[in-house]
Design an enzyme around this catalytic site. Structure first.
Site, mmCIF file in Angstrom:
data_model
loop_
_atom_site.group_PDB
_atom_site.id
_atom_site.type_symbol
_atom_site.label_atom_id
_atom_site.label_comp_id
_atom_site.label_asym_id
_atom_site.label_seq_id
_atom_site.Cartn_x
_atom_site.Cartn_y
_atom_site.Cartn_z
ATOM 1 C CB ILE A 278 40.794 19.752 37.996
ATOM 2 C CG1 ILE A 278 40.521 19.432 39.467
ATOM 3 C CG2 ILE A 278 42.088 19.100 37.509
ATOM 4 C CD1 ILE A 278 40.233 17.972 39.740
ATOM 5 C CD GLU A 279 42.470 26.781 34.860
ATOM 6 O OE1 GLU A 279 41.672 27.713 34.736
ATOM 7 O OE2 GLU A 279 43.705 26.947 34.884
ATOM 8 C CD GLU B 242 30.195 24.399 39.442
ATOM 9 O OE1 GLU B 242 29.757 25.560 39.370
ATOM 10 O OE2 GLU B 242 31.259 24.054 38.901
#
Length: 143
Positions: free
Chosen positions: A48-49, A60
């Site tokens: 998720i940027e 992770e």
């Protein structure tokens, strides 16, 4: 190592499914992950940027934090996957997060089916772990 082939196959498939939900409008590089809690529950996560890179979350982290938010504290392993030439290897910061929660095994894969299965201590031999008597790096202590 504890993870069986069936566990690994399921984790890799779940991670591959999770990558479809990656939010990567800036780097266009998604990663999927699946952590296996010791009670047999699987938790998925994806990249998720954020426009501010420091605020982005790795796949992770997302998978592990979902498990922790669900009350899990013991884990058997994690699988990570990306569209790379070789199996995707998590960075040092992610490995330290895995060490914090004693995730012992890491399965790394790519979308073409290549898989590498290692113990976390092989990826992060000097990771810091919390113990009952404080923070220790038992790998650096001389025996």
């Amino acid at each position: 190592m504890y993870l069986t082939e069936a566990m690994i196959d399921t984790m890799v498939r779940e991670a591959m499914d999770a990558i479809k939900n990656a939010y990567v409008p800036y780097g266009n590089f998604g990663v999927g992950a699946c952590v296996l809690a010791s009670d047999g529950t699987f938790y998925k996560g994806c990249t998720i940027e954020n426009t501010t890179p420091r605020l982005s979350a790795s796949a992770e982290e997302v998978a592990l934090y979902q498990a922790v938010a669900d009350g899990k504290r013991e884990f058997d392993g994690i699988a990570v996957i990306a569209d790379t030439e070789k199996p995707f290897i998590p960075n040092g910061g992610v490995c330290q997060i895995l060490a914090e929660f004693n995730v012992p095994e890491v399965v790394m894969a790519n979308m073409t089916g290549d898989v590498l299965h290692l113990e976390l201590k092989d990826l992060l031999p000097y990771g810091i772990k919390i113990r009952d008597n404080g923070i220790h790096d038992d790998e650096m202590q001389e025996e």
